[in-house]
Design a protein around this motif. Structure first.
Motif, PDB file in Angstrom:
ATOM      1  N   ILE A  78       0.856  -1.180   0.000  1.00 48.78           N
ATOM      2  CA  ILE A  78       0.000   0.000   0.000  1.00 48.78           C
ATOM      3  C   ILE A  78       0.898   1.237   0.000  1.00 48.78           C
ATOM      4  O   ILE A  78       1.806   1.340   0.832  1.00 48.78           O
ATOM      5  CB  ILE A  78      -0.912   0.042   1.235  1.00 48.78           C
ATOM      6  CG1 ILE A  78      -1.708  -1.258   1.361  1.00 48.78           C
ATOM      7  CG2 ILE A  78      -1.847   1.231   1.194  1.00 48.78           C
ATOM      8  CD1 ILE A  78      -2.359  -1.412   2.713  1.00 48.78           C
ATOM      9  N   ARG A  79       0.671   2.149  -0.900  1.00 46.56           N
ATOM     10  CA  ARG A  79       1.386   3.425  -0.869  1.00 46.56           C
ATOM     11  C   ARG A  79       0.551   4.424  -0.069  1.00 46.56           C
ATOM     12  O   ARG A  79      -0.608   4.704  -0.400  1.00 46.56           O
ATOM     13  CB  ARG A  79       1.648   3.952  -2.272  1.00 46.56           C
ATOM     14  CG  ARG A  79       2.418   5.284  -2.279  1.00 46.56           C
ATOM     15  CD  ARG A  79       2.874   5.686  -3.652  1.00 46.56           C
ATOM     16  NE  ARG A  79       3.944   4.833  -4.144  1.00 46.56           N
ATOM     17  CZ  ARG A  79       5.233   4.969  -3.844  1.00 46.56           C
ATOM     18  NH1 ARG A  79       5.607   5.930  -2.993  1.00 46.56           N
ATOM     19  NH2 ARG A  79       6.120   4.154  -4.347  1.00 46.56           N
ATOM     20  N   VAL A  80       1.160   4.967   0.998  1.00 43.61           N
ATOM     21  CA  VAL A  80       0.472   5.925   1.863  1.00 43.61           C
ATOM     22  C   VAL A  80       1.259   7.228   1.887  1.00 43.61           C
ATOM     23  O   VAL A  80       2.480   7.239   1.732  1.00 43.61           O
ATOM     24  CB  VAL A  80       0.295   5.375   3.294  1.00 43.61           C
ATOM     25  CG1 VAL A  80      -0.631   4.180   3.303  1.00 43.61           C
ATOM     26  CG2 VAL A  80       1.634   5.028   3.910  1.00 43.61           C
ATOM     27  N   GLY A  81       0.553   8.312   2.077  1.00 42.92           N
ATOM     28  CA  GLY A  81       1.196   9.619   2.143  1.00 42.92           C
ATOM     29  C   GLY A  81       0.417  10.570   3.020  1.00 42.92           C
ATOM     30  O   GLY A  81      -0.797  10.412   3.229  1.00 42.92           O
ATOM     31  N   CYS A  82       1.141  11.584   3.581  1.00 42.76           N
ATOM     32  CA  CYS A  82       0.529  12.630   4.409  1.00 42.76           C
ATOM     33  C   CYS A  82       0.957  13.984   3.868  1.00 42.76           C
ATOM     34  O   CYS A  82       2.058  14.128   3.337  1.00 42.76           O
ATOM     35  CB  CYS A  82       0.979  12.524   5.863  1.00 42.76           C
ATOM     36  SG  CYS A  82       0.094  11.304   6.841  1.00 42.76           S
ATOM     37  N   ASP A  83       0.105  14.988   4.060  1.00 42.78           N
ATOM     38  CA  ASP A  83       0.513  16.335   3.681  1.00 42.78           C
ATOM     39  C   ASP A  83       1.256  17.037   4.801  1.00 42.78           C
ATOM     40  O   ASP A  83       1.687  18.178   4.644  1.00 42.78           O
ATOM     41  CB  ASP A  83      -0.703  17.160   3.246  1.00 42.78           C
ATOM     42  CG  ASP A  83      -1.596  17.538   4.412  1.00 42.78           C
ATOM     43  OD1 ASP A  83      -1.645  16.793   5.407  1.00 42.78           O
ATOM     44  OD2 ASP A  83      -2.280  18.585   4.314  1.00 42.78           O
ATOM     45  N   THR A  84       1.420  16.378   5.940  1.00 42.58           N
ATOM     46  CA  THR A  84       2.206  16.922   7.038  1.00 42.58           C
ATOM     47  C   THR A  84       2.980  15.777   7.682  1.00 42.58           C
ATOM     48  O   THR A  84       2.761  14.601   7.356  1.00 42.58           O
ATOM     49  CB  THR A  84       1.296  17.622   8.063  1.00 42.58           C
ATOM     50  OG1 THR A  84       2.095  18.337   9.000  1.00 42.58           O
ATOM     51  CG2 THR A  84       0.414  16.628   8.803  1.00 42.58           C
ATOM     52  N   ILE A  85       3.873  16.092   8.568  1.00 39.35           N
ATOM     53  CA  ILE A  85       4.668  15.055   9.228  1.00 39.35           C
ATOM     54  C   ILE A  85       3.736  14.184  10.064  1.00 39.35           C
ATOM     55  O   ILE A  85       2.954  14.690  10.870  1.00 39.35           O
ATOM     56  CB  ILE A  85       5.755  15.693  10.103  1.00 39.35           C
ATOM     57  CG1 ILE A  85       6.699  16.530   9.234  1.00 39.35           C
ATOM     58  CG2 ILE A  85       6.532  14.633  10.862  1.00 39.35           C
ATOM     59  CD1 ILE A  85       7.668  17.375  10.042  1.00 39.35           C
ATOM     60  N   CYS A  86       3.822  12.889   9.872  1.00 44.04           N
ATOM     61  CA  CYS A  86       2.888  12.010  10.580  1.00 44.04           C
ATOM     62  C   CYS A  86       3.479  10.609  10.707  1.00 44.04           C
ATOM     63  O   CYS A  86       4.475  10.269  10.070  1.00 44.04           O
ATOM     64  CB  CYS A  86       1.547  11.942   9.851  1.00 44.04           C
ATOM     65  SG  CYS A  86       1.607  11.090   8.271  1.00 44.04           S
ATOM     66  N   GLU A  87       2.832   9.813  11.526  1.00 44.71           N
ATOM     67  CA  GLU A  87       3.102   8.381  11.621  1.00 44.71           C
ATOM     68  C   GLU A  87       1.827   7.655  11.222  1.00 44.71           C
ATOM     69  O   GLU A  87       0.750   7.944  11.753  1.00 44.71           O
ATOM     70  CB  GLU A  87       3.526   7.982  13.025  1.00 44.71           C
ATOM     71  CG  GLU A  87       3.820   6.501  13.150  1.00 44.71           C
ATOM     72  CD  GLU A  87       4.389   6.115  14.509  1.00 44.71           C
ATOM     73  OE1 GLU A  87       4.427   4.904  14.812  1.00 44.71           O
ATOM     74  OE2 GLU A  87       4.780   7.017  15.262  1.00 44.71           O
ATOM     75  N   VAL A  88       1.935   6.729  10.266  1.00 47.15           N
ATOM     76  CA  VAL A  88       0.764   5.985   9.824  1.00 47.15           C
ATOM     77  C   VAL A  88       0.797   4.580  10.406  1.00 47.15           C
ATOM     78  O   VAL A  88       1.866   3.984  10.569  1.00 47.15           O
ATOM     79  CB  VAL A  88       0.669   5.920   8.290  1.00 47.15           C
ATOM     80  CG1 VAL A  88       0.452   7.304   7.708  1.00 47.15           C
ATOM     81  CG2 VAL A  88       1.892   5.264   7.686  1.00 47.15           C
ATOM     82  N   ALA A  89      -0.360   4.088  10.743  1.00 45.81           N
ATOM     83  CA  ALA A  89      -0.523   2.717  11.231  1.00 45.81           C
ATOM     84  C   ALA A  89      -1.617   2.061  10.386  1.00 45.81           C
ATOM     85  O   ALA A  89      -2.728   2.592  10.271  1.00 45.81           O
ATOM     86  CB  ALA A  89      -0.901   2.702  12.704  1.00 45.81           C
ATOM     87  N   VAL A  90      -1.299   0.904   9.793  1.00 46.40           N
ATOM     88  CA  VAL A  90      -2.226   0.205   8.912  1.00 46.40           C
ATOM     89  C   VAL A  90      -2.641  -1.102   9.580  1.00 46.40           C
ATOM     90  O   VAL A  90      -1.794  -1.913   9.966  1.00 46.40           O
ATOM     91  CB  VAL A  90      -1.590  -0.077   7.544  1.00 46.40           C
ATOM     92  CG1 VAL A  90      -2.617  -0.743   6.614  1.00 46.40           C
ATOM     93  CG2 VAL A  90      -1.052   1.202   6.922  1.00 46.40           C
ATOM     94  N   THR A  91      -3.937  -1.300   9.731  1.00 47.60           N
ATOM     95  CA  THR A  91      -4.493  -2.560  10.232  1.00 47.60           C
ATOM     96  C   THR A  91      -5.658  -2.934   9.317  1.00 47.60           C
ATOM     97  O   THR A  91      -6.023  -2.177   8.410  1.00 47.60           O
ATOM     98  CB  THR A  91      -4.995  -2.432  11.682  1.00 47.60           C
ATOM     99  OG1 THR A  91      -6.019  -1.440  11.725  1.00 47.60           O
ATOM    100  CG2 THR A  91      -3.867  -2.046  12.626  1.00 47.60           C
ATOM    101  N   GLY A  92      -6.251  -4.087   9.563  1.00 52.94           N
ATOM    102  CA  GLY A  92      -7.390  -4.475   8.756  1.00 52.94           C
ATOM    103  C   GLY A  92      -7.716  -5.943   8.907  1.00 52.94           C
ATOM    104  O   GLY A  92      -7.157  -6.661   9.757  1.00 52.94           O
TER     105      GLY A  92
END
Length: 756
Positions: A660-674
């Motif tokens: 999965i390609r993920v992106g943010c418009d600001t500094i962030c930490e992403v967490a992917v679950t499902g």
């Protein structure tokens, strides 16, 4: 048009930033010398002191609301403060190199500075906002020319004077080829000049822009921060509008709240200092200038911003931001990662911003009215910091502009607040205000623009400058009346028995009154000779009855006998030891030390007198230490704009990964679950087989996207295979949460079909 939103800075930011003032700087000791030319400049007939030292520093890396930044062709960084009245030059890594300019009114001298720019030949342009002109300096800092004056005609300017933290100076500059462009902020227009200041042309007349500020150039395009219209305006060099950028006022992804500065990096990316949103905005290059990213939130810590005002990009693409409310420069990469910071705060302990009055208690402790910083700093006899009063929790700022301070017999401090036109009485034991005396106005017991006070016994005498009188109160706060029609008084001193009151005023004289306000004598007069004065400021008596005068306009100190006898003087205009720029306050303490607030040099100088008239020092109770101020808060920034795209949805059992390609418009930490569930449930089972994906995290910079690979374990694949047999149709539900450095998180749910 309204300009009030910037004033919110003054109401509470100083409270927050006073918390930074915790590190005392060492006193700079200056050795005595037999040479009057080196150790005692301007002395006549003899030098009155044997040694001197200073507390505080005018520049040299100390910053007081840095408001503008420019990068020279050699990579040097040029910073101008709102308050310091100099341009400071640094290497890209923040090492201080030199200063340009001095506080003053003449060409090459500044009050407040609205903008700087550096041409390809290293010519430095400085918008001297208080003077409504542009000064030009060569690469070595020598003045080579000036152009402009106050007005509305073509070639004239109205930048706005700049009034401290809550009233930023206007104006902006940028050079391109043979041109220099000027944002004439209060005239709501942009002008273009040749580099020598000739051929003034109004390329954008009033009507399109509302208080234009920052400027940036790339190619033949000029980008203007249209501050009060909350947008960017892109024009050609003749002023023809090409397009606007921004969706109006707000905190959204493509909105601004008073954009202040704008910069373009070598790749054409556009960066904006979004002042009241406490952030930096990034847009793509021409022609679309598409919104890309943002970073920053209100605070004092690394990477946090407080009213960012100017911005510049160097050849490497590093972005320099004037973190104005935090008195520092922050350097980021293009995606908001903090690379470094430099600059020392002019609000740190032992630094001053326009110090005005000074008083001394019976033990030799001096109290300095640190006017723009909204506090009183207390100096031990050795010059170290004893305490700091003025903004205890919970705020807001108590002292708006402390101008003078005096002590009563118990050691409590009486601080005259010029802006609030009242006297704050601080308890010595706690360092907190216990009560106030007087209020703004012209009636009995009221003050207007007061500038000095003195205490003799239980009587407070106030130079009520705006009302052209001498007002008197008891230390308990009872109004005793006023001596009216005394001119614009600036300083006051009273003998211990109250029999004589000395008053300095704007008529360049000292007037002496008796206990009832009757005229006794007058001395001084306009001039530069010994005994003559120029705009004398505050005054003080020593134990021998001699009068010390801050001869402000002459940049020196004078000593008179009780009846005006001309005893001596020293000092001259400059930044060295024994030199001054507009000294305002004086006091002689029990240790025989003369203390002077060197106001426009933002420092305090202390001189050990050779033949002091001083009483013996007495023991006093300890100074209180009020708690640090409670930090104010602003609404948190909006949650990140989160993007996600699933790159592959087949052969999930074989690869056991879901990229999965993920992106943010600001500094962030992403967490992917499902979850992964079989799509078609067989008839012989009550529930479809399902497994839960293990959380996968990644840290992203602003505008950065990364591939996150969500993995299935071998056991999970075996479970699905066993339940599904030969079938491969799957239903995937993804939950992606983006958590920023500050503000709310953003969660996106995506449902899709896949094959095992």
């Amino acid at each position: 048009m309204a300009r009030s939103p910037h004033r919110r800075f003054g109401d509470f930011a100083i409270v927050m930033l006073a918390a930074l003032a915790t590190l005392a700087l060492p006193t700079l000791a200056l050795p005595a010398s037999a040479s009057a030319q080196t150790s005692c400049p301007g002395a006549a007939p003899v030098c009155p002191y044997t040694s001197s030292s200073q507390i505080g520093q005018r520049g040299g890396g100390v910053m007081r609301f840095p408001q503008t930044v420019a990068i020279g062709p050699d990579g040097l960084v040029y910073i101008a403060d709102q308050s310091s009245s100099v341009v400071q030059v640094f290497t890209p890594d923040g090492r201080f190199v030199r200063e340009v300019g001095l506080a003053g009114l003449r060409p090459g001298e500044f009050t407040s500075i609205g903008a700087v720019a550096v041409a390809a030949d290293n010519t430095l342009f400085v918008a001297s906002s208080g003077h409504a002109r542009v000064d030009r300096f060569d690469a070595g800092g020598r003045l080579i020319g000036t152009f402009g004056s106050r007005g509305t005609a073509v070639g004239q300017f109205n930048f706005g004077p700049g009034g401290g933290n809550d009233a930023p100076a206007g104006g902006a500059l940028v050079t391109a080829g043979n041109f220099v462009f000027v944002s004439d902020s209060r005239n709501d227009r942009v002008q273009r000049f040749n580099l020598d200041g000739s051929n003034a042309t109004e390329i954008i007349p009033p009507g399109l822009l509302a208080y234009p500020r920052g400027l940036a150039v790339r190619g033949q395009r000029l980008i203007i921060a249209d501050d009060h219209n909350h947008r960017l305006v892109v024009t050609d060099f003749s002023g023809r509008v090409i397009r606007t950028v921004g969706a109006g006022e707000g905190a959204g992804r493509n909105q601004f709240s008073f954009p202040f500065g704008v910069a373009i990096d070598p790749q054409g990316r556009v960066f904006v200092a979004d002042d009241m949103n406490q952030r930096v905005m990034r847009f793509g290059p021409a022609p679309a200038y598409k919104y890309v990213a943002r970073w920053g939130s209100y605070g004092t810590g690394p990477g946090r911003l407080a009213y960012p005002r100017a911005i510049a990009a160097d050849r490497s693409g590093a972005v320099y931001v004037t973190n104005t409310g935090n008195d520092r420069i922050d350097v980021f990469d293009r995606s908001g990662r903090l690379l470094r910071s430099f600059g020392r705060s002019g609000r740190a302990a032992g630094q001053f911003n326009t110090p005005l009055g000074v008083g001394a208690d019976a033990s030799g402790i001096r109290a300095v009215a640190d006017s723009v910083n909204g506090r009183v700093e207390f100096l031990n006899p050795d010059g170290s910091i004893a305490s700091s009063w003025g903004s205890p929790a919970p705020g807001p700022t108590i002292l708006r502009r402390p101008a003078a301070v005096a002590f009563d017999a118990a050691g409590n401090a009486y601080v005259l607040d010029q802006r609030r036109a009242r006297i704050f009485v601080f308890s010595r034991a706690t360092g907190r205000p216990a009560r106030t005396i007087a209020a703004l106005g012209s009636g009995p017991g009221r003050l207007r623009d007061p500038s000095a006070l003195a205490i003799a016994g239980n009587v407070i005498t106030v130079a009520d400058s705006g009302n052209r009188r001498i007002a008197r109160f008891t230390t308990a706060g009872r109004y005793l009346g006023a001596w009216t029609d005394r001119g614009t008084v600036r300083g006051v001193a009273v003998t211990p028995d109250g029999s004589r009151t000395y008053v300095s005023s704007t008529n360049h004289r000292i007037t002496v009154y008796d206990a009832q306000g009757g005229y006794v004598t007058q001395f001084g007069g306009s001039g530069r000779a010994l005994g003559k004065l120029a705009a004398p400021a505050q005054i003080a008596l020593d134990a021998g009855g001699n009068l010390w005068v801050a001869d402000r306009g002459n940049n020196r100190i004078q000593q008179f006998g009780p009846n005006g006898e001309r005893l001596g003087m020293f000092g001259e205009r400059g930044i060295g030891p024994g030199q001054f720029v507009n000294p305002t306050g004086v006091v002689v303490d029990c240790t025989g030390t003369l203390t002077v607030t060197d106001t426009r040099n933002h420092r305090v100088q202390q001189f050990k007198l050779a033949a002091p008239q001083a009483p013996p020092c007495a023991a006093t109770s300890p100074l209180g230490h009020p708690p640090p101020p409670r930090l104010p808060t602003l609404p948190p920034p909006l949650g990140p704009d989160l993007t996600l795209r699933v790159l592959r949805t087949v052969n999930l059992f074989g690869t056991r990964t879901l990229p999965i390609r993920v992106g943010c418009d600001t500094i962030c930490e992403v967490a992917v679950t499902g979850t992964v569930t079989e799509r078609d449930k067989p008839r012989n089972r009550r529930r479809a087989a399902s497994i839960r994906l293990r959380a996968t995290t990644a840290k992203l910079k602003a505008a950065e996207s990364r591939i996150v690979r969500v993995r299935l374990t071998g056991a999970q694949v075996a479970r699905l295979r066993s339940a599904m047999g030969s079938r491969r149709a799957l239903r995937v539900t993804l939950q992606v949460e983006a958590t920023p450095d500050a503000g709310d998180s953003t969660t996106v749910t995506r449902r899709l079909t896949a094959r095992g």
